[in-house]
Design a protein around this motif. Structure first.
Motif, PDB file in Angstrom:
ATOM      1  N   ASP A 343      42.557  57.524  43.771  1.00 26.10           N
ATOM      2  CA  ASP A 343      42.052  56.223  44.201  1.00 26.10           C
ATOM      3  C   ASP A 343      40.762  56.391  44.988  1.00 26.10           C
ATOM      4  OD1 ASP A 343      44.276  54.870  43.123  1.00 26.10           O
ATOM      5  OD2 ASP A 343      45.445  55.396  44.919  1.00 26.10           O
ATOM      6  N   TYR A 364      34.241  54.347  40.375  1.00 20.83           N
ATOM      7  CA  TYR A 364      34.661  52.946  40.414  1.00 20.83           C
ATOM      8  C   TYR A 364      33.456  52.029  40.590  1.00 20.83           C
ATOM      9  CZ  TYR A 364      38.446  49.550  40.930  1.00 20.83           C
ATOM     10  OH  TYR A 364      39.332  48.524  40.717  1.00 20.83           O
ATOM     11  N   GLU A 408      46.581  43.017  50.114  1.00 21.60           N
ATOM     12  CA  GLU A 408      46.381  42.883  48.675  1.00 21.60           C
ATOM     13  C   GLU A 408      45.483  41.678  48.450  1.00 21.60           C
ATOM     14  OE1 GLU A 408      49.189  41.883  44.879  1.00 21.60           O
ATOM     15  OE2 GLU A 408      49.920  43.374  46.325  1.00 21.60           O
ATOM     16  N   ARG A 418      38.754  41.814  40.395  1.00 17.31           N
ATOM     17  CA  ARG A 418      39.961  42.622  40.249  1.00 17.31           C
ATOM     18  C   ARG A 418      40.888  42.376  41.427  1.00 17.31           C
ATOM     19  NH1 ARG A 418      37.774  48.570  38.289  1.00 17.31           N
ATOM     20  NH2 ARG A 418      36.449  47.835  36.560  1.00 17.31           N
ATOM     21  N   ILE A 420      43.268  44.180  43.971  1.00 20.38           N
ATOM     22  CA  ILE A 420      43.444  45.526  44.518  1.00 20.38           C
ATOM     23  C   ILE A 420      44.287  45.462  45.784  1.00 20.38           C
ATOM     24  CG2 ILE A 420      41.229  46.337  43.611  1.00 20.38           C
ATOM     25  CD1 ILE A 420      40.142  46.052  46.476  1.00 20.38           C
ATOM     26  N   THR A 442      43.648  50.713  45.951  1.00 24.78           N
ATOM     27  CA  THR A 442      44.430  51.184  44.816  1.00 24.78           C
ATOM     28  C   THR A 442      44.957  49.978  44.066  1.00 24.78           C
ATOM     29  OG1 THR A 442      46.281  52.597  44.171  1.00 24.78           O
ATOM     30  CG2 THR A 442      46.550  51.331  46.194  1.00 24.78           C
ATOM     31  N   ALA A 443      45.735  50.232  43.061  1.00 26.60           N
ATOM     32  CA  ALA A 443      46.340  49.116  42.321  1.00 26.60           C
ATOM     33  C   ALA A 443      47.314  48.381  43.225  1.00 26.60           C
ATOM     34  CB  ALA A 443      47.055  49.664  41.078  1.00 26.60           C
TER      35      ALA A 443
END
Length: 453
Positions: A343, A364, A408, A418, A420, A442-443
């Motif tokens: 990440d 990224y 988040e 996005r 994330i 990160t996700a």
């Protein structure tokens, strides 16, 4: 002992020869032991922080200097010497001040330099009421009397009353001029530039007398001039005269004079004022022996210091190389570790400038570290301007609150929006000083959002 074994045999013989020669010279100088003891028992010089700061700002002090044997004059090589010069040199070693002579050619000119601020002090001025108006005077460190000087063929002058109706030659602005004009108006004062001119008027018969410091009378031509009586009630006290407005300099000089070793001060005054015949200079052979002695001492000390210093440097180099090797290993490990993280991770300083990032961060944001190093998000185009300003403002607020943030969220990148999971925490140095912010993303972990802590 190991250190001595490392010295070459020639160096050991040189050290031994130097010690023997120094011992011989020390025995020859045994009479100076009392002066050395006086120096050793001198009081320490204690300066205040303000005085030390003044010395640091004003390392040089301009001394208005007129030739006034035996107190201050130039020798055959044009170098300043004399009693006052020796005292100033000793005060320089005690305080760190550098006394720079600015030559004057008369008392009047010397006083003008002090009044105009072109000089800071003088070492040969006597005290009177006029000079107290623009000068401060240090503690006294000696003194002598004023004496009349007249023609050898005439009667010696015994008092100022005896000069009633006669001509008295004095350098302009002499220390006694104002008092004589006030108390003895019947004396005809003849102003000249220097003491030498005043003596010349007496020799030529244009003046009946002049007044000199008794310590300077040795220079009179034999058989031409004679000394009269001392002037009653007037004593010349030796001071250092400092231009007003310099209280720190005056305080430094007074403290140095208080700490001046008494035995050394007596030795300096005896050297110039005792009238003892000067010691004959050493012969060329004696000078050669002295030079060889001191040369041996310096060579021996230099050899010993070189061995010790080289060994110390070698140890320091070895320790430093080991420390650098360990530090490089640690840095390489840390860089490998952070690059191995899948990440994006970044480190920013207290002003939001990028200090470090990993390969995932570069990939990224489609950039390279050398392009964004030391820059804020608002200064690069790796993110849309609005996103960069938002994140930079959050970093600054987080540094102010010193709280971690785990959230988040949706962010707009250059290649789209996005979702994330972003984390940022302040980081500190080993001694607890805030150094910046460490973060990454990160996700997303799930539908719940963790508020900042």
């Amino acid at each position: 002992m190991q250190l001595l074994r490392r010295l070459t045999p020639a160096l050991r013989w040189l050290v031994l020869f130097s010690v023997l020669m120094l011992g011989r010279e020390g025995l020859a100088r045994a009479p100076d032991a009392s002066a050395a003891q006086g120096v050793a028992t001198a009081r320490p010089l204690l300066l205040s922080p303000q005085e030390r700061e003044w010395i640091a700002r004003n390392p040089q002090v301009i001394v208005a200097s007129v030739q006034y044997p035996l107190y201050l004059f130039k020798d055959e090589q044009g170098q300043w010497t004399g009693l006052s010069h020796d005292i100033l040199r000793r005060l320089s070693r005690m305080t760190g001040l550098q006394f720079v002579h600015q030559e004057s050619f008369s008392t009047e000119h010397l006083l003008g330099l002090l009044e105009s601020g072109q000089a800071d002090m003088s070492s040969t001025l006597a005290v009177n009421d006029e000079r107290k108006g623009f000068l401060d005077f240090s503690h006294a460190f000696g003194g002598s009397g004023w004496v009349f000087v007249g023609l050898a063929a005439g009667e010696p002058v015994q008092s100022l009353e005896a000069l009633s109706g006669k001509v008295l030659a004095l350098p302009a602005r002499h220390a006694l001029e104002a008092a004589i004009r006030r108390d003895y108006p019947q004396i005809q004062l003849r102003a000249v530039k220097t003491y030498a001119e005043a003596r010349a008027l007496v020799e030529s018969g244009e003046a009946d007398a002049t007044i000199e410091n008794e310590n300077g009378t040795y220079q009179f031509p034999a058989g031409r001039l004679t000394l009269g009586a001392s002037i009653e009630g007037h004593w010349v006290t030796d001071h250092l005269a400092v231009r007003k407005g310099q209280p720190q300099l005056l305080s430094i000089l007074n403290k140095a004079l208080e700490a001046f070793p008494p035995a050394e001060l007596r030795a300096i005054r005896a050297k110039w004022l005792s009238g003892v015949v000067p010691v004959q200079p050493p012969s060329p052979w004696q000078r050669l022996i002295q030079w060889a002695c001191w040369g041996g001492v310096f060579a021996g000390v230099f050899g010993l210091l070189s061995v010790v210093w080289n060994r110390r440097l070698n140890r320091q180099v070895e320790c430093r190389l080991k420390a650098e090797e360990a530090l490089n290993d640690q840095l390489a490990f840390e860089q490998c570790l952070i690059n191995a993280m899948p990440d994006p991770v970044f480190v920013r300083d207290l002003e939001g400038r990028l200090i470090q990032c990993n390969k995932s961060y570069e990939e990224y944001l489609s950039t390279r570290f050398d392009r964004v190093q030391g820059k804020r998000l608002t200064e690069v185009d790796t993110l849309p301007a609005a996103t960069g300003q938002l994140l930079h403002a959050e970093f600054m607020a987080q540094l102010g609150s010193r709280k971690g943030r785990f959230i988040e969220r949706q962010l707009t990148f250059n290649n789209g929006t996005r979702c994330i999971y972003q984390w940022t925490v302040p980081f500190y140095s080993a001694n607890g000083v805030l150094r910046g912010v460490l973060g990454g993303w990160t996700a997303p972990r799930g539908p719940r959002q963790q508020e900042p802590r």
